[in-house]
Design a protein around this motif. Sequence first.
Motif, mmCIF file in Angstrom:
data_model
loop_
_atom_site.group_PDB
_atom_site.id
_atom_site.type_symbol
_atom_site.label_atom_id
_atom_site.label_comp_id
_atom_site.label_asym_id
_atom_site.label_seq_id
_atom_site.Cartn_x
_atom_site.Cartn_y
_atom_site.Cartn_z
ATOM 1 N N TRP A 1 0.967 -1.135 -0.114
ATOM 2 C CA TRP A 1 0.043 0.165 0.104
ATOM 3 C C TRP A 1 0.636 1.285 0.088
ATOM 4 C CZ3 TRP A 1 -4.883 1.518 -0.834
ATOM 5 C CH2 TRP A 1 -5.187 2.798 -0.351
ATOM 6 N N LYS A 2 1.026 1.756 -1.118
ATOM 7 C CA LYS A 2 1.924 2.873 -1.352
ATOM 8 C C LYS A 2 1.227 4.067 -2.243
ATOM 9 C CE LYS A 2 6.607 1.774 0.026
ATOM 10 N NZ LYS A 2 6.442 2.295 1.272
ATOM 11 N N PRO A 3 -0.078 4.680 -1.842
ATOM 12 C CA PRO A 3 -0.877 5.197 -2.710
ATOM 13 C C PRO A 3 -0.269 6.444 -3.174
ATOM 14 C CG PRO A 3 -1.403 5.403 -0.362
ATOM 15 C CD PRO A 3 -0.331 4.654 -0.436
ATOM 16 N N THR B 1 5.919 -0.329 18.243
ATOM 17 C CA THR B 1 4.839 0.500 17.949
ATOM 18 C C THR B 1 4.398 1.153 19.085
ATOM 19 O OG1 THR B 1 3.212 -1.175 18.822
ATOM 20 C CG2 THR B 1 3.748 -1.415 16.313
ATOM 21 N N ALA C 1 0.389 0.869 20.142
ATOM 22 C CA ALA C 1 -0.685 0.951 19.420
ATOM 23 C C ALA C 1 -0.647 -0.258 18.468
ATOM 24 C CB ALA C 1 -0.780 2.325 18.598
ATOM 25 N N ASN D 1 -9.143 3.434 15.048
ATOM 26 C CA ASN D 1 -8.324 4.540 14.493
ATOM 27 C C ASN D 1 -7.289 5.073 15.832
ATOM 28 O OD1 ASN D 1 -7.097 6.040 12.376
ATOM 29 N ND2 ASN D 1 -8.628 7.759 12.827
ATOM 30 N N GLY E 1 -2.600 2.146 15.645
ATOM 31 C CA GLY E 1 -1.326 2.527 14.953
ATOM 32 C C GLY E 1 -1.626 3.293 13.631
ATOM 33 N N GLY E 2 -2.267 2.554 12.756
ATOM 34 C CA GLY E 2 -2.723 2.958 11.421
ATOM 35 C C GLY E 2 -1.593 2.766 10.454
ATOM 36 N N SER E 3 -0.404 1.748 10.660
ATOM 37 C CA SER E 3 0.358 1.753 9.468
ATOM 38 C C SER E 3 -0.334 0.194 8.915
ATOM 39 C CB SER E 3 1.645 1.539 10.135
ATOM 40 O OG SER E 3 2.186 2.579 10.520
ATOM 41 N N VAL E 4 0.099 0.006 7.648
ATOM 42 C CA VAL E 4 -0.555 -0.780 6.905
ATOM 43 C C VAL E 4 0.442 -2.147 7.242
ATOM 44 C CG1 VAL E 4 -1.209 -2.109 4.742
ATOM 45 C CG2 VAL E 4 -1.768 0.523 5.267
ATOM 46 N N SER F 1 1.616 -2.743 14.328
ATOM 47 C CA SER F 1 0.636 -1.570 14.071
ATOM 48 C C SER F 1 -0.283 -1.749 12.486
ATOM 49 C CB SER F 1 1.460 -0.363 13.977
ATOM 50 O OG SER F 1 0.683 0.617 13.196
ATOM 51 N N ARG G 1 -3.893 -1.431 9.880
ATOM 52 C CA ARG G 1 -5.060 -0.463 9.628
ATOM 53 C C ARG G 1 -6.134 -1.317 9.088
ATOM 54 N NH1 ARG G 1 -3.366 4.473 5.943
ATOM 55 N NH2 ARG G 1 -3.182 5.164 8.255
ATOM 56 N N SER H 1 -8.750 7.838 7.938
ATOM 57 C CA SER H 1 -7.503 8.772 8.079
ATOM 58 C C SER H 1 -6.984 9.249 6.701
ATOM 59 C CB SER H 1 -6.588 7.767 8.692
ATOM 60 O OG SER H 1 -6.327 6.550 7.929
ATOM 61 N N GLU H 2 -7.364 8.556 5.451
ATOM 62 C CA GLU H 2 -6.784 9.015 4.363
ATOM 63 C C GLU H 2 -7.523 9.920 3.378
ATOM 64 O OE1 GLU H 2 -4.416 5.973 2.383
ATOM 65 O OE2 GLU H 2 -3.507 5.642 3.820
#
Lengths: 306, 318
Positions: free
Chosen positions: B76-78, B172, B175, B253, B257-260, B268, B270, B278-279
């Motif tokens: 996931w690198k949008p 982390t 989180a 959320n 932690g929210g990292s993929v 952590s 998502r 968040s995005e």
Amino acid sequence: MNNNEIAGMNPGMNQRIRSILLLAAITAVISSGAAGCVRGNGTPEDLLESVGGENKAALDSTVIMAGSTSMEQFANMAAESFMDRYPEMTVTVQFTGSSAGVEAVLAGRADIGNSSRDLKEKERASGAVAHVVAMDAIAVITDRGNKIPSLTVEQLSGLYTGSVRNWQEIGGSDIPVVTVGREAGSGTRSTFEELLGIRDLCSYANELDSAGAVMARVAATPGAIGYVSFGILDDTVCALAIDGIEAEVENVETGAYLLWQPYIMVTDGEINEQKDSVQRFFAYLWSEEGSQLIRKAGLIVPKSVD
Amino acid sequence: MDVSLQQFYQEMKASGQSLRPRISVRIVEAAAQAVFTVCAFASLLAVVSITLYMIANGIPAIWQIGVKEILFSALWKPVSEEPSFGILYIILSSVTGTFLAVLLGVPVALLTAVFLAEIAPKRLAAAVRPAVELLAGIPSVVYGLLGLMVLNPVMYRWEQRLFKGSQTHQFTGGANLLSAVFVLAAMILPTVISISESALRAVPEQLKASSMALGASHIQTIFRVAIPAARPGIVTAVVLGVGRALGEAMAVNMVSGGSVNLPLPFHSVRFLTTAIVSEMGYAEGLHRQVLFTVGMILFLFIMLVNMLLHAILRRGDG
């Protein structure tokens, strides 16, 4: 004799002074013309006249702003003090994110789009015009228990790319590094990564969606490192020096401090094409009062606008 | 009285009026019916338009990027130079997190329901029940806040002990998936408790009495008779709990932690919901479209859960 000498000197002096003044005036006109507009001196009304729009544009008393959440604090302050100055005006601010803000302006749903990143080519092509209203510097923060006062750019990059996993490796105490950052698409994040040259290379332990959340997480987590804008810094966290240069406003103004991003207000078309209330708002921001406001918000006043 | 009623009818007949309701009454009736119909259609319209909107906005990104690249890629690198929109880890995180939360929350909730319905003295039950109801009314942001302030530091201590000296683990700060699971487990409690309790209360008294008469103890009766008899209701409760956990965004959320990442307990992570939350603010172009696809997938999951629920309820009726 005396009189003659004085009389003889005076015309020459006057002429010289006059020509110097003229030169200065020309320089000022040229430089201000090149820069778009001179900021920081005079009242909003003077500036409004120099922009020359007041009578051209339709009379309207509302300004709708939408956009960047990292500009939230500044946008609110600007809106409030503008309404104090002009009680007949109403400014509403929405915080939907930079991209959504620009989109709203281009779709006519907002008058001003707040963006903490520069415009993309596509947005420019659609008629969006960017005005840099302030500069926001990014501070690198750690929890208060962390004893490291300064990082080099390499150390900072190492921490965020995952090659430094314990503070011990760079002279700190034996605590694991917890990298805290913003979500993909955040203006602060892309500015931070781009300025350090580590775009898409960061390995975040926490990706949070607001600067406040980053502050809270870093303050509460031993060994955490994060980045937020100067504007929201407080003493719950430590701001680190980068390459020995303290995270202070003066160092940003002189250009010595590495990490800063622009605060941009976007309009659909040039300022003089905007309605009266919007022109008035920009005139206010670019006046001496506006500069004071920007400084009060912990931001840096740009030297000129292009 | 009778005389006056008769008089009334005679007068009516004489005046040529029929016994049908007056016109004004009929208009009110018709208007009321129209209002009810419009109201019923409003929610139908909402469901249909939301479904169409999600599909219309979720599909284009799939066409553009490809099913495989979205659903079965973990990268996931949008916003990178060469963006990659793999949401495999995000889907897995949502599924794993929900599953673990249900695994943890349902036994606690079920036993609480048994306690309230069967074991607790009336007075104690009267004290516990409002507490459970209150739990349902607490906004999710409060759960998240508690998770952030209380749970995450505890998790960080566990993490530091477990991964001491590890060169590969990314710390982390607490989180992680486990925090999200604990918070979600707490959040599904009230739903599962109250529906299970009603189901248990609805079990006919004779069933339990027969069991007791055959010599079964109270506890044996509960586990062998009452719970099996209340099964459709309990399954409904669990499915509703799954829906609640799957759709929760705010609390997750704040604590996850929210990292993929791959959904391991101390990673952590998502979720589908938090990816959108968040995005969405800063996303644009394809990134934005993919977030709609994420929304569509979440929507499909919730629909699946609802269909499951209906299937169970129908079987329960038969």
